[in-house]
Design a protein around this motif. Structure first.
Motif, mmCIF file in Angstrom:
data_model
loop_
_atom_site.group_PDB
_atom_site.id
_atom_site.type_symbol
_atom_site.label_atom_id
_atom_site.label_comp_id
_atom_site.label_asym_id
_atom_site.label_seq_id
_atom_site.Cartn_x
_atom_site.Cartn_y
_atom_site.Cartn_z
ATOM 1 N N TRP A 292 20.369 2.902 14.274
ATOM 2 C CA TRP A 292 20.935 4.189 14.680
ATOM 3 C C TRP A 292 22.364 4.382 14.172
ATOM 4 O O TRP A 292 22.992 5.401 14.437
ATOM 5 C CB TRP A 292 20.933 4.319 16.204
ATOM 6 N N GLY A 293 22.891 3.397 13.455
ATOM 7 C CA GLY A 293 24.270 3.481 13.019
ATOM 8 C C GLY A 293 24.471 4.418 11.839
ATOM 9 O O GLY A 293 23.853 4.244 10.780
ATOM 10 N N ASN A 294 25.316 5.428 11.999
ATOM 11 C CA ASN A 294 25.624 6.348 10.896
ATOM 12 C C ASN A 294 26.721 5.780 9.996
ATOM 13 O O ASN A 294 26.637 5.872 8.775
ATOM 14 C CB ASN A 294 26.082 7.705 11.443
ATOM 15 N N ASN A 295 27.740 5.209 10.602
ATOM 16 C CA ASN A 295 28.857 4.645 9.844
ATOM 17 C C ASN A 295 28.551 3.173 9.560
ATOM 18 O O ASN A 295 28.774 2.288 10.386
ATOM 19 C CB ASN A 295 30.154 4.803 10.632
ATOM 20 N N THR A 296 28.026 2.926 8.392
ATOM 21 C CA THR A 296 27.494 1.609 8.067
ATOM 22 C C THR A 296 28.557 0.622 7.624
ATOM 23 O O THR A 296 28.366 -0.586 7.754
ATOM 24 C CB THR A 296 26.437 1.731 6.953
ATOM 25 N N TYR A 297 29.678 1.109 7.107
ATOM 26 C CA TYR A 297 30.666 0.190 6.544
ATOM 27 C C TYR A 297 31.820 0.008 7.511
ATOM 28 O O TYR A 297 32.834 0.702 7.444
ATOM 29 C CB TYR A 297 31.185 0.694 5.197
ATOM 30 N N LEU A 298 31.635 -0.938 8.439
ATOM 31 C CA LEU A 298 32.711 -1.341 9.333
ATOM 32 C C LEU A 298 33.186 -2.721 8.873
ATOM 33 O O LEU A 298 32.393 -3.669 8.812
ATOM 34 C CB LEU A 298 32.240 -1.389 10.787
ATOM 35 N N TYR A 299 34.460 -2.838 8.573
ATOM 36 C CA TYR A 299 34.992 -4.067 7.993
ATOM 37 C C TYR A 299 34.699 -5.282 8.859
ATOM 38 O O TYR A 299 34.327 -6.351 8.363
ATOM 39 C CB TYR A 299 36.507 -3.932 7.804
ATOM 40 N N THR A 300 34.865 -5.136 10.164
ATOM 41 C CA THR A 300 34.700 -6.284 11.051
ATOM 42 C C THR A 300 33.253 -6.731 11.170
ATOM 43 O O THR A 300 32.985 -7.838 11.640
ATOM 44 C CB THR A 300 35.225 -5.939 12.457
ATOM 45 N N GLN A 301 32.305 -5.879 10.736
ATOM 46 C CA GLN A 301 30.893 -6.191 10.914
ATOM 47 C C GLN A 301 30.168 -6.588 9.631
ATOM 48 O O GLN A 301 29.172 -7.314 9.689
ATOM 49 C CB GLN A 301 30.180 -4.983 11.556
#
Length: 518
Positions: free
Chosen positions: A405-414
């Protein structure tokens, strides 16, 4: 044995003489008398007399002043400060004044003033000279840009009161903030004491302050005044109670049209999970998308955004990096004295201070940063310094934990789970959390000056690290790396928080926050 007649006659004469002599017992002399007689003998006086007298007088003076100092700093000043009431007159809305860079004197001199804070800590003012019949109850610290080689005795503070009267006196302290690299201009602070009559209980304090620079005989009125920020009114402006809030975050000026809106959302939401309550941003130059994000958090009282209109310098040639050290110290005092925060972390948008899992009875305990600081903190700690590891952008990224369900796929911490193997030592690219009331001058990587008898707590690698998400290698062991996914401890929470905020702010892009460019 036959003795001679002459020997016997000599012995008899001696015996008869002793019988006529009266013996008097010697007087007993005390050890002090004997010592004094030895010290002040003619030989000693001839050789060392003058020197010994000067030495004795000097030691006596030092002892005397030390006793007086102890009484002054630990008895007289605290008792005086407790006995007084401070008031701002009729201009109690002074705090609504917006801080901006303003010129000091002729604009061509490129001297500027930004903000001022009332500091009630008595250790700051105990060495300042006062006139007879007065005592200091605090000081005003003014952040400015001044020449590195300034004539400190020609800097004056001009205080403006609600009644519109102005009082001025020579600055008590003028210092360039460290890390100026010897450039022509430096972020600086000017400290001026505030004093009251010993017999005065109700004291009016100034609402604004300005600076002039030049000989006293050429004194003119300041071209600019800035509002003085005071601690909260319920403390009587004097920090009489412990801090009411825990953790604030300071970030240096955003500049060169900063455009990564997604990174700021992730930054704020992740730090909130670590325990942060408030953020201080300095806007030099940002895109409309980033301004939308900062405004969102400002409207919800999560962030304070200050306009950093600092111009007129060739940065890194005449003045360090966008005047960052003025921003960091302004932020520390703003968070500590006005925001009433106990801890203040000074970091960048790509940095996170993580407490790591600690074994406790064969289980693991997950702590927020605030919980860790409370557990490890002591009254004599001025900062917690964390070693740094780098998660570089050219390492392979891992999207395996991305929720459907994640729209913002590029999270640095993840998605960045590979980091440099060996942390850098403390004070080398490290970052820290300051205990605000114990710090006097903040640096980029460590505290430069703190209150007497306080020290830095260096966080061991096993207990916490600075996770730094950089794009390019800067020459710190980037060839050797290890996997470290411990920043995923808040995986579900951070994805949910970022998606929620981005949907509200960017419905035109289906709730995807712009990544911009680094």
């Amino acid at each position: 044995m036959i003795r001679s007649t002459s020997e016997e006659s000599d012995r008899d004469a001696a015996t008869e003489m002793r019988s006529h002599i009266r013996y008097h017992p010697l007087k007993s002399r005390s050890k002090a008398f004997v010592l004094a007689s030895a010290v002040f003998s003619n030989t000693f006086i001839r050789k060392y007399g003058i020197f010994s007298v000067i030495l004795c007088l000097g030691l006596g003076y030092l002892f005397y002043t030390r006793v007086l100092y102890q009484q002054y700093i630990y008895q007289t000043l605290p008792l005086y400060q407790k006995s007084i009431r401070l008031r701002l007159g009729h201009s109690e809305n002074f705090s609504n004044q917006i801080d901006r860079w303003k010129p000091i004197g002729n604009q061509s001199d490129r001297l500027q003033i930004f903000s001022a804070f009332f500091d009630p800590r008595l250790e700051i003012v105990h060495n300042f000279r006062v006139t007879d019949g007065t005592l200091p109850f605090g000081s005003v610290r003014i952040f400015s840009i001044l020449p590195l080689r300034i004539r400190r005795q020609e800097v004056y503070c001009h205080f403006k009161y609600a009644s519109n009267r102005t009082v001025w006196h020579r600055a008590d302290q003028v210092e360039s903030i460290h890390e100026n690299f010897g450039m022509e201009f430096s972020a600086s602070y000017v400290v001026c004491k505030l004093v009251g009559n010993k017999h005065q209980v109700d004291i009016e304090v100034p609402v604004e302050v300005g600076i002039t620079y030049g000989p006293e005989e050429t004194m003119v009125q300041p071209t600019s005044f800035v509002g003085i920020h005071y601690p909260s009114r319920h403390q009587g402006f004097l920090l009489r109670t412990p801090p009411s809030r825990k953790l604030a975050i300071c970030v240096g000026p955003a500049h060169h049209n900063y455009s990564n809106a997604a990174r700021i959302v992730e930054f704020v939401e992740y730090w909130k999970l670590l325990g942060a309550e408030r953020f201080y941003f300095y806007n030099k130059s940002i895109t409309a998308e980033v301004d939308r994000v900062m405004s969102y958090y400002r409207e919800r009282n999560v962030a304070e955004v200050l306009q950093w209109n600092l111009e007129g310098y060739e940065f890194e040639q005449e003045l360090r990096y966008e005047g960052i050290f003025a921003a960091l110290n302004d932020c520390l005092y703003r968070a500590t004295l006005v925001g009433d925060f106990h801890y203040t972390a000074l970091v960048d948008f790509d940095e996170f201070l993580l407490p790591l899992f600690l074994p406790t009875n064969a289980t693991t305990v997950e702590e927020t940063l605030v919980q860790y600081l409370d557990r490890r903190g002591r009254f004599d700690v001025h900062s917690f310094n964390f070693e740094t590891v780098f998660f570089y952008g050219f390492y392979e990224e891992d999207y395996s934990q991305l929720p459907e369900w994640g729209n913002n796929t590029y999270l640095y911490t993840q998605v960045r789970t590979l980091r440099t193997k060996k942390p850098l030592m403390h004070h080398n690219r490290s970052k820290y959390v300051a205990v605000g009331r114990n710090v006097i001058e903040a640096g980029n990587h460590f505290v430069w000056q703190a209150m007497k008898d306080t020290s830095e707590l260096r966080v061991p690698e096993a207990e916490g690290l600075l996770f730094h998400y950089r794009e390019l290698c800067i020459g710190y062991g980037c060839e050797t790396f290890v996997e470290d996914a411990r920043a995923r401890r808040f995986s579900n929470e951070i994805y949910h928080s970022v998606n929620t905020v981005c949907k509200r702010l960017f419905p035109e892009t289906a709730g995807i926050c712009p990544l911009g460019s680094e």
